[in-house]
Design an enzyme around this catalytic site. Structure first.
Site, PDB file in Angstrom:
ATOM      1  N   LYS A  82      -0.109   6.242  10.422  1.00 26.03           N
ATOM      2  CA  LYS A  82      -0.500   5.665   9.243  1.00 26.03           C
ATOM      3  C   LYS A  82      -1.432   6.703   8.500  1.00 26.03           C
ATOM      4  O   LYS A  82      -2.617   6.912   8.768  1.00 26.03           O
ATOM      5  CB  LYS A  82      -0.974   4.325   9.345  1.00 26.03           C
ATOM      6  N   ARG A 136     -11.030   5.422   4.268  1.00 27.23           N
ATOM      7  CA  ARG A 136     -10.448   5.187   5.707  1.00 27.23           C
ATOM      8  C   ARG A 136     -10.140   6.469   6.243  1.00 27.23           C
ATOM      9  O   ARG A 136      -9.351   6.303   7.068  1.00 27.23           O
ATOM     10  CB  ARG A 136      -9.313   4.164   5.535  1.00 27.23           C
ATOM     11  N   LYS A 140       4.032   5.661   8.144  1.00 24.82           N
ATOM     12  CA  LYS A 140       3.812   5.015   7.063  1.00 24.82           C
ATOM     13  C   LYS A 140       2.677   5.939   6.159  1.00 24.82           C
ATOM     14  O   LYS A 140       1.778   6.572   6.925  1.00 24.82           O
ATOM     15  CB  LYS A 140       2.845   3.653   7.191  1.00 24.82           C
ATOM     16  N   SER A 188       4.054   0.174  -1.242  1.00 29.89           N
ATOM     17  CA  SER A 188       3.865  -0.307  -2.504  1.00 29.89           C
ATOM     18  C   SER A 188       3.935   0.492  -3.590  1.00 29.89           C
ATOM     19  O   SER A 188       4.407   0.443  -4.635  1.00 29.89           O
ATOM     20  CB  SER A 188       2.516  -1.246  -2.739  1.00 29.89           C
TER      21      SER A 188
END
Length: 282
Positions: free
Chosen positions: A155, A177, A208, A234
């Site tokens: 990710k 992050r 991802k 998204s």
């Protein structure tokens, strides 16, 4: 099919705001998905209140737990999956707990495992840890030896999560992050992360986002025998929607081409906001 479950939120990033009858609204949405032939959903919870440790992720009357209890007896044939993370539930928006101003990886593992157990007890078939804490697959596997785990293994710290974070109100209140999500320029680290999740007991590996990382998906496909998932996130969805709304491209053609590219690169499973539309197009 990603579904947001919240007192006041959006479903599928595009439907009108839900009323206070959240669970009933989600049930109606799932009824339509099942009617169209969608066979699985993944639930993301947005609580009414957030705290430092993200306790809404595991409480018995949490929003995801309530949704699972409503959906499980109503749709026994539907595969119910849950996102396991703390970012939607913490007041600071990070995916783990904060101690002395920094993410405490090991303290976060116990809470993530507790959330996963609470989801399964409420009716989830599959759990999908998305937090990127080191060792979280092993921590969940120890508590849930028989439950399938879809690990967000690679990710990336991506700019394409923006619409999701707006809906979930989960953008970090400070910092970012990048300390636990992956460097977009690094492919070899992604493969090492996948190897660790395989060793810890993951059943499915996920890449991802999907479209900006098709090369990573292909590299994982060539290295690992486990099923591979890719998350068409998204921001990828929103770009096509915006371009289509401006008359710059055909949404259906662009969506099908995008999903075909993800499949061609090696995905066995695709998480996408186009699931409902794709089912109706078919």
């Amino acid at each position: 099919m990603p579904l947001f479950v919240a007192p006041e939120a959006l479903v599928n990033n595009r439907l009108p705001a839900l009323s206070r009858h959240t669970i009933e609204s989600v049930v109606r949405e799932v009824e339509e998905l099942v009617r169209l032939g969608v066979g699985s959903v993944i639930l993301f919870g947005i609580p009414e209140a957030k705290d430092e440790d993200g306790s809404g992720a595991w409480i018995d009357d949490g929003i995801v737990q309530l949704a699972l209890r409503a959906l499980r007896p109503r749709f026994p044939e539907l595969l119910l999956m849950t996102d396991v993370c703390l970012c939607e539930y913490t007041s600071h928006g990070h995916c783990g707990v904060i101690r002395d101003g920094e993410i405490d990886n090991d303290a976060s593992l116990e809470l993530l495992a507790r959330a996963a157990v609470s989801h399964v007890e409420a009716g989830a078939d599959v759990v999908a840890p998305s937090d990127m804490m080191d060792g979280r697959v092993a921590a969940i596997r120890e508590q849930l030896p028989q439950t399938p785990i879809v690990a967000y293994s690679a990710k990336y710290a991506s700019a394409f999560y923006g619409p999701f974070r707006d809906v979930a109100d989960s953008a970090p209140a400070f910092g970012d992050r990048r300390g636990y999500q992956m460097d977009p320029g690094n492919v070899r680290e992604a493969l090492r992360e996948c190897e660790l999740d395989v060793a810890e007991g993951a059943d499915v590996l996920m890449i991802k986002p999907a479209l900006p990382y098709l090369d990573v998906l292909r590299a994982a496909r060539e290295r690992f025998d486990l099923p591979l998932a890719a998350y068409n996130v998204s921001g990828e969805y929103a770009m096509v929607k915006a371009a289509a709304a401006a008359g710059d491209l055909d949404e259906q053609a662009a969506a099908i081409e995008s999903l075909t590219a993800i499949k061609r690169a090696g995905a066995d499973v695709i998480f996408t906001y186009w699931s409902k539309d794709f089912a109706s197009w078919l």
